[in-house]
Motif scaffolding. Structure first.
Motif, PDB file in Angstrom:
ATOM      1  N   ALA A  25       0.712  -1.038   0.015  1.00  0.00           N
ATOM      2  CA  ALA A  25       0.002   0.092  -0.019  1.00  0.00           C
ATOM      3  C   ALA A  25       0.912   1.212  -0.050  1.00  0.00           C
ATOM      4  O   ALA A  25       1.989   1.140  -0.029  1.00  0.00           O
ATOM      5  CB  ALA A  25      -0.942   0.057   1.353  1.00  0.00           C
ATOM      6  N   ILE A  26       0.315   2.232  -0.049  1.00  0.00           N
ATOM      7  CA  ILE A  26       0.973   3.623  -0.065  1.00  0.00           C
ATOM      8  C   ILE A  26       1.863   3.963   1.184  1.00  0.00           C
ATOM      9  O   ILE A  26       1.357   3.663   2.297  1.00  0.00           O
ATOM     10  CB  ILE A  26       0.222   4.904  -0.188  1.00  0.00           C
ATOM     11  CG1 ILE A  26       0.912   6.090  -0.669  1.00  0.00           C
ATOM     12  CG2 ILE A  26      -0.759   5.023   0.704  1.00  0.00           C
ATOM     13  CD1 ILE A  26      -0.165   7.223  -1.410  1.00  0.00           C
ATOM     14  N   ALA A  27       3.011   4.304   1.114  1.00  0.00           N
ATOM     15  CA  ALA A  27       3.832   4.270   2.481  1.00  0.00           C
ATOM     16  C   ALA A  27       4.004   3.081   3.091  1.00  0.00           C
ATOM     17  O   ALA A  27       4.126   3.267   4.280  1.00  0.00           O
ATOM     18  CB  ALA A  27       3.379   5.656   3.153  1.00  0.00           C
ATOM     19  N   SER A  28       3.870   2.017   2.500  1.00  0.00           N
ATOM     20  CA  SER A  28       3.923   0.919   3.247  1.00  0.00           C
ATOM     21  C   SER A  28       4.953  -0.091   2.671  1.00  0.00           C
ATOM     22  O   SER A  28       5.658   0.354   1.546  1.00  0.00           O
ATOM     23  CB  SER A  28       2.733   0.061   3.158  1.00  0.00           C
ATOM     24  OG  SER A  28       2.626  -1.041   3.998  1.00  0.00           O
ATOM     25  N   THR A  29       5.072  -1.291   3.243  1.00  0.00           N
ATOM     26  CA  THR A  29       6.194  -2.237   2.556  1.00  0.00           C
ATOM     27  C   THR A  29       5.576  -3.554   2.352  1.00  0.00           C
ATOM     28  O   THR A  29       4.299  -3.823   2.342  1.00  0.00           O
ATOM     29  CB  THR A  29       7.472  -2.337   3.693  1.00  0.00           C
ATOM     30  OG1 THR A  29       6.811  -3.132   4.807  1.00  0.00           O
ATOM     31  CG2 THR A  29       7.916  -0.958   4.271  1.00  0.00           C
ATOM     32  N   HIS A  30       6.544  -4.537   2.201  1.00  0.00           N
ATOM     33  CA  HIS A  30       5.981  -6.042   1.846  1.00  0.00           C
ATOM     34  C   HIS A  30       5.532  -6.442   3.208  1.00  0.00           C
ATOM     35  O   HIS A  30       4.856  -7.697   3.064  1.00  0.00           O
ATOM     36  CB  HIS A  30       7.199  -6.723   1.478  1.00  0.00           C
ATOM     37  CG  HIS A  30       8.348  -6.940   2.325  1.00  0.00           C
ATOM     38  ND1 HIS A  30       9.366  -5.855   2.292  1.00  0.00           N
ATOM     39  CD2 HIS A  30       8.902  -7.337   3.701  1.00  0.00           C
ATOM     40  CE1 HIS A  30      10.318  -6.032   3.151  1.00  0.00           C
ATOM     41  NE2 HIS A  30       9.804  -6.918   4.078  1.00  0.00           N
ATOM     42  N   HIS A  31       5.491  -5.999   4.329  1.00  0.00           N
ATOM     43  CA  HIS A  31       4.858  -6.398   5.653  1.00  0.00           C
ATOM     44  C   HIS A  31       3.115  -6.139   5.628  1.00  0.00           C
ATOM     45  O   HIS A  31       2.584  -6.473   6.353  1.00  0.00           O
ATOM     46  CB  HIS A  31       5.424  -5.744   6.791  1.00  0.00           C
ATOM     47  CG  HIS A  31       6.757  -6.511   6.950  1.00  0.00           C
ATOM     48  ND1 HIS A  31       6.984  -7.577   7.370  1.00  0.00           N
ATOM     49  CD2 HIS A  31       7.944  -5.684   6.886  1.00  0.00           C
ATOM     50  CE1 HIS A  31       8.431  -7.772   7.617  1.00  0.00           C
ATOM     51  NE2 HIS A  31       8.798  -6.749   7.179  1.00  0.00           N
TER      52      HIS A  31
END
Length: 342
Positions: free
Chosen positions: A56-62
């Motif tokens: 998601a936006i401003a997010s990572t593979h977590h």
């Protein structure tokens, strides 16, 4: 951006990186020395169905770790999960880490560029078919774009809190967030204090609902303490203002209807042939729930499920434990054709 500190519920897996060379963007430019960061849950050589999870936006593979694990919707003993970091998120090639095109030299990217880069990653990994693309927020937007861009490759789509075309409201929220960040004198140097006003706007107002906050706090002093703690927590993530600007501009411009071969959002959605599951809460102050409903109505083989949560945009995340259980049940039933949960 280095990998942020592990948070409760995150699954620690080896971080992998794939070079994409000079990657062409749909605006006609190139990302020089492009690369994608990703992790694999399971065994890519096992022959099990592959599930792709965009961030998601401003997010990572977590971002979707809450769905991954034994007995969960995405069980690595039954499928292989490739969780990929979207272009511009600080782990894949981004304004903050590009050696060739740092900061404002980084080219404009689109959500379709994110999808195209992931397609190239799968090609390099030798993955021809994808059992499902599963995503939340901008990950859900990528999931719908995948189904439009590569209809013969994607067998199922799960999109949580998505938009097929970014609404004026969401653009307004992003523009406000950019102005809040850029009002701080140290934003160009990624001064952590630049996020002090962004956090209550985007993580609290934008991502929750009034009912949620009314139920949580009666005393303003308790709310202010929560804001201060959330600001400190976010600052530890060391996310770059430049990456936020990059990804929000991509977010703002998104419309599956501008995919080559289509001329309207509705026609692009109608072209989706993969069985699709869209989930959204009753109220979402970032990606309006009405947009998710509208997209579902235009996809031929689509099931819409309302998430019974007052967490708003964060209903599709670790934040709401009840939603985690609800989503795991329904997504598992949809992807693996088990009996529908009651």
């Amino acid at each position: 951006m280095s990998h942020p500190p592990l948070q409760p519920g995150w699954i620690d897996r080896p971080h992998l990186r794939m070079s994409l060379g000079d990657f062409p963007t749909e605006m006609g430019g190139f990302i020089r020395d492009a690369f994608l960061s990703y992790v694999i849950h399971g065994d890519l050589q096992s022959g099990r169905p592959v599930v792709l999870c965009p961030s998601a936006i401003a997010s990572t593979h977590h971002r979707l770790d809450f769905l991954i694990g034994k007995g969960m919707a995405l069980d690595p003993s039954h499928c292989t999960v490739i969780a990929v970091d979207a272009l511009g998120n600080g782990l894949s090639v981004s304004p903050s880490n590009s050696q060739s095109q740092p900061r404002d030299q980084f080219p404009f990217i689109s959500v379709r560029d994110m999808v195209n880069s992931q397609s190239q990653l799968l090609n390099l990994l030798g993955v021809d078919q994808v059992h499902a693309v599963v995503g939340a927020s901008m990950g859900g937007m990528q999931a719908l774009q995948w189904a439009v861009s590569e209809p013969q490759r994607v067998h199922h789509v799960v999109a949580m809190t998505p938009m097929a075309r970014t609404t004026t409201w969401a653009r307004l929220m992003n523009e406000t967030s950019r102005r809040v960040l850029q009002a701080h004198p140290g934003w160009r140097d990624d001064d952590p204090q630049a996020w002090s006003a962004w956090v209550p706007l985007m993580q609290m107002i934008n991502s929750r609902t009034p009912d949620h906050w009314d139920a949580l706090y009666q005393e303003i002093s308790d709310l202010l303490n929560d804001i201060d703690e959330r600001v400190k927590t976010w600052q530890k993530q060391q996310y770059s203002v430049w990456d936020w600007l990059c990804q929000t501009h991509a977010y703002d411009a998104h419309d599956v209807g501008t995919t080559p071969g289509h001329n309207t959002t509705a026609s692009a959605l109608t072209s989706i042939c993969a069985p699709t599951l869209i989930l959204a809460p009753p109220l979402d102050l970032y990606n309006p729930a009405e947009s998710a409903h509208w997209a579902a109505q235009h996809i031929q083989n689509c099931k819409f499920i309302e998430i019974p949560s007052r967490w708003g945009h964060q209903s599709a995340s670790f934040a709401d434990a009840e939603s985690v259980f609800f989503l795991a049940q329904h997504i598992h039933a949809f992807l693996w054709k088990t009996s529908n949960p009651t």
